[in-house]
Design an enzyme around this catalytic site. Structure first.
Site, PDB file in Angstrom:
ATOM      1  N   SER A  75       0.827  -1.203   0.000  1.00 53.33           N
ATOM      2  CA  SER A  75       0.000   0.000   0.000  1.00 53.33           C
ATOM      3  C   SER A  75       0.868   1.263   0.000  1.00 53.33           C
ATOM      4  O   SER A  75       1.727   1.412  -0.861  1.00 53.33           O
ATOM      5  CB  SER A  75      -0.962  -0.054   1.194  1.00 53.33           C
ATOM      6  OG  SER A  75      -1.938   0.942   1.123  1.00 53.33           O
ATOM      7  N   ASP A 123     -10.197  -4.675  -5.044  1.00 54.54           N
ATOM      8  CA  ASP A 123      -9.533  -3.940  -3.973  1.00 54.54           C
ATOM      9  C   ASP A 123     -10.295  -2.629  -3.759  1.00 54.54           C
ATOM     10  O   ASP A 123     -10.379  -1.803  -4.668  1.00 54.54           O
ATOM     11  CB  ASP A 123      -8.070  -3.667  -4.362  1.00 54.54           C
ATOM     12  CG  ASP A 123      -7.269  -2.930  -3.290  1.00 54.54           C
ATOM     13  OD1 ASP A 123      -7.868  -2.265  -2.422  1.00 54.54           O
ATOM     14  OD2 ASP A 123      -6.027  -3.006  -3.329  1.00 54.54           O
ATOM     15  N   HIS A 173      -7.623  -5.354   0.051  1.00 54.77           N
ATOM     16  CA  HIS A 173      -6.465  -4.462   0.011  1.00 54.77           C
ATOM     17  C   HIS A 173      -5.278  -5.030   0.793  1.00 54.77           C
ATOM     18  O   HIS A 173      -4.170  -4.528   0.688  1.00 54.77           O
ATOM     19  CB  HIS A 173      -6.874  -3.099   0.592  1.00 54.77           C
ATOM     20  CG  HIS A 173      -5.833  -2.034   0.421  1.00 54.77           C
ATOM     21  ND1 HIS A 173      -5.374  -1.639  -0.826  1.00 54.77           N
ATOM     22  CD2 HIS A 173      -5.142  -1.287   1.332  1.00 54.77           C
ATOM     23  CE1 HIS A 173      -4.460  -0.688  -0.668  1.00 54.77           C
ATOM     24  NE2 HIS A 173      -4.289  -0.467   0.621  1.00 54.77           N
TER      25      HIS A 173
END
Length: 270
Positions: A95, A217, A246
């Protein structure tokens, strides 16, 4: 123990010749890598750390000005590599940490042999000819919800982000690490991440990149992984996995771990 090690809860496992640095995303800490680490320690030296502001770190270390931009975290990453005297590493960033690794690699490309991005986005806001997944109004609602009742927000956000029901172990794990963050710090970090735009610097990333993405996601549409692939300055490849969420390394380890290991072991040229 030095200040860098203490502040980031630095841990080094394994004893291989090559070093892998694992960097977690927003709302989690180094525990998010628990399914991956056992597969690495026999062959690699594995560096685990927590980003400042994570619930496992001392909130006194969180400087609201320093961490109002992603560069603050990139300088932290470089300080960790310098502290451990790592001449070069394979960097796995989840991320926001994928983008942090990209920024650090522009500053010191010699320290990175390869970047692995999981669920990475250079910009979350939609723009002209760019689909990031969010409108500003949606982000404002998210920030307002975090500010109004952080606990209630976590309870709603965790299952959406993980992609599962509230009873799943992965959702419970993500909820736990989110709850551990001081609410004002969580809101500040969320603003920094969701309002960031690093698209202008992607062409300056010259280290080879492996972009790994879930099919579904909440935070990062699949189109974003193709955007990264097209705009990064160095060699890159994309793999979209049949995973949901995610945090696929936490929610779908049986799918994600073999993919990660394949990308860790293989270079783009081969």
């Amino acid at each position: 123990m030095g200040i860098v090690e203490e502040a980031h809860n630095l841990r080094i496992l394994g004893s291989g010749h090559r070093t892998i640095v694992l960097a977690h995303g927003f709302g989690t800490d180094q525990s998010v890598w628990k399914h991956l680490v056992p597969h690495l320690v026999e062959e690699y030296r594995v560096v685990l750390f927590d980003n400042i502001g994570a619930g496992s770190t001392n909130p006194d270390y969180f400087d609201f000005d320093r961490y109002s931009t992603l560069e603050g975290y990139a300088y932290d990453l470089l300080a960790i590599l310098e502290e451990l005297q790592i001449p070069s590493c394979i960097f796995v960033g989840h991320s926001v940490s994928a983008v942090i690794g990209a920024i650090a690699s522009i500053l010191r490309p010699d320290l990175f042999s390869k970047l692995l991005f999981i669920s990475a986005s250079p910009r979350y806001l939609n723009d002209v000819d760019y689909y990031g997944g969010f409108e500003q109004e949606e982000l404002d609602q998210l920030f307002n919800a975090m500010h109004a009742n952080f606990k209630a927000w976590v309870s709603g956000f965790a299952p959406l982000a993980v992609g599962g029901d509230m009873d799943s172990v992965a959702v419970q794990e993500f909820s736990r690490t989110l709850f551990n963050i001081r609410p004002d710090i969580a809101l500040s970090v969320a603003r920094t991440i969701f309002q960031s735009d690093v698209r202008p610097i992607l062409s300056r990333v010259t280290v080879p990149c492996h972009i790994i993405q879930s099919t579904k996601d909440l935070a990062v549409p699949v189109a974003v992984s193709e955007y990264l692939h097209t705009h990064l300055g160095g060699d890159s490849i994309v793999e979209v996995m049949p995973s949901d969420g995610h945090l696929p390394q936490l929610s779908c380890p049986e799918i994600v771990i073999p993919v990660l290991l394949r990308h860790i072991h293989h270079d783009i040229a081969t």
